[in-house]
Design an enzyme around this catalytic site. Structure first.
Site, PDB file in Angstrom:
ATOM      1  N   HIS A  84       8.170  46.076  75.270  1.00 29.48           N
ATOM      2  CA  HIS A  84       6.962  46.401  76.039  1.00 29.48           C
ATOM      3  C   HIS A  84       7.085  47.872  76.451  1.00 29.48           C
ATOM      4  CE1 HIS A  84       7.956  42.184  77.104  1.00 29.48           C
ATOM      5  NE2 HIS A  84       6.690  41.953  77.330  1.00 29.48           N
ATOM      6  N   ASP A 110       9.525  48.587  79.289  1.00 26.76           N
ATOM      7  CA  ASP A 110      10.960  48.360  79.026  1.00 26.76           C
ATOM      8  C   ASP A 110      11.635  49.656  78.617  1.00 26.76           C
ATOM      9  OD1 ASP A 110      10.258  45.656  79.148  1.00 26.76           O
ATOM     10  OD2 ASP A 110      10.043  45.529  76.967  1.00 26.76           O
TER      11      ASP A 110
END
Ligand code: MN
EC number: 5.3.1.5
Length: 441
Positions: free
Chosen positions: A99, A102
């Protein structure tokens, strides 16, 4: 700087190996059903659980000991990229997933967040020139930040809708930049708590417009990734719009999106929806919408998303059965959306966990292929439906009968004979295949 310097490249050593840092069953070059294990299984490391996760839970702080955690902010984000590509090489995995949040910390403004992402994406692209590891999929996190309290594409707040769209726009751009095979939508906040303050019809209409605009933008920039919806029920919102594959598929068809999306199916999300993993895979397979898999498992005693590494060989066998019958996963893969337990806090536990998951799916692949080669379940099922191969059954399938003829048939029946489903015999046979697979038989 290296982060796993005490661990060398993980190799296949066979089922008699006692080396904890070796594959016992996953042999990337070994052919199963005409394809190498590596090509069939298409393993992927989940960036969030492996490099960002701190192993905190609602009752306690993070326990993870991560050598990159003595850095902060963008320095830590960069250190994670170094650690990631080191681990990818040591595990010899072909793919990874992430993502946006992240890989790079959010800035105080969307513009700053995007700059942070650009810095990390450039670093990843540089690593990927020499690495075999490619991007299976990326996505954006439109659920953690408080701005998404009422949803993202289904939020009542148009500014939030726009912000979420801007994040997906960026996600599609970096997916293209890094050559992602797929792009995933998991609607963590796309659902509602109560109908007392919710206009469900309007939210669903908005969500469909969100997806249509994403499809249009990907086309505009020439990003040809397969779009995937990841269904999940009742967590975090009470009612999630993408509850399971069937409800997600109904939504896509209702709004004319069915030709643009397939599904990313997660084992633990399936069980939370009251389904087995293989049910969700089968439903997708028979509708030609099986895209990719989040390979993990839940805990039978816990009612939430525990995201454990997959070690249940029965489950991996039945999952691989569906995947083989699907002709493989196409552009999808088996992504370990899985985290080590809170008590497994050392960096080497990340390596043990991936070895466990990869070996478990390798066993599943081999056993499932043998079940298919020997037509174990095919024969049972063919026999079970044989009443539709001739006579009135064939007329039903051919569409050459009607209620008048069916009534006439029923009136002339002299009793009805059903056959046993033989479930216990079938399960015992599967156990036999599981145990024989590595007994040299
Ligand atoms: Mn999960």
């Amino acid at each position: 700087m290296t982060y796993f310097s005490n661990i060398s490249n993980i190799k296949y050593e066979g089922s008699n190996s006692t080396n904890p840092y070796a594959f016992k069953f996953y042999n990337p070059e070994e052919k199963v059903g005409g394809k190498t294990m590596e090509d069939y299984l298409r393993f992927s490391v989940a960036y969030w659980h492996t490099f960002t996760e701190d192993l905190s839970d609602p009752f306690g702080a993070g326990t993870a000991v991560r050598p990159w955690d003595h850095y902060d902010g963008m320095d830590r984000a960069k250190a994670r990229v170094d650690a990631a590509f080191e681990l990818f090489e040591k595990l010899d995995v072909p793919y990874f997933c992430f993502h946006d949040v992240d890989i790079a910390p959010e800035g105080s403004h969307l513009r700053e967040s995007n700059q942070n992402i650009d810095t990390i994406v450039a670093m990843m692209k540089d690593y990927m020139k020499d690495s075999k590891t490619k991007l299976l999929w990326n996505t954006v996190n439109n659920f953690t930040h408080p701005r998404f309290v009422h949803g993202a594409g289904s939020s009542n707040n148009a500014d939030v809708f726009a912000y979420a769209a801007a994040k997906v726009k960026k996600g599609l751009e970096i997916g293209k930049e890094l050559g992602a095979e797929n792009y995933v939508f998991w609607g963590g906040r796309e659902g509602y708590e109560t109908l007392l303050n919710t206009d469900m019809k309007r939210e669903l209409d908005h969500l469909s417009k969100f997806y249509h605009m994403a499809v249009a933008y990907a086309k505009e920039i020439g990003f040809d990734a397969q779009f995937l919806i990841e269904p999940k029920p009742k967590e975090p919102t009470t009612h999630q719009y993408d509850f399971d594959v069937a409800s997600g598929y109904a939504f896509l068809q209702r709004y004319g999106l069915q030709n643009h999306f397939k599904f990313n199916i997660e084992a633990n999300h399936a069980t939370l929806a009251g389904h087995t993993f293989e049910h969700e895979l089968r439903y997708a397979r028979v509708n030609n919408i099986l895209g990719s898999v989040d390979a993990n498992q839940g805990h039978q005693l816990l009612g939430w998303d525990t995201d454990e590494f997959p070690t249940d060989l029965y489950a991996t066998t039945l999952a691989m059965y569906e995947i083989i019958k699907n002709g493989g996963l196409g552009r999808g893969g088996l992504n370990f959306d899985a985290k080590v337990r809170r008590g497994s806090f050392e960096p080497e536990d990340l390596v043990h966990a991936h070895i466990a998951g990869m070996d478990s799916f390798a066993v599943g692949l081999k056993v499932a292929q043998k079940l298919i080669d020997d037509q174990v379940l095919d024969n049972v099922i063919e026999e079970r439906y044989s009443s539709f191969d001739e006579g009135i059954g064939k007329e039903i399938e051919d569409g050459t009968t009607d209620f008048h003829k069916l009534e006439e048939h029923a009136l002339n029946l002299d009793g009805i004979q059903n056959q046993s489903g033989r479930l216990e015999y079938i399960k015992a046979t599967i156990n036999q295949y599981l145990l024989k697979a590595y007994a040299g038989a």
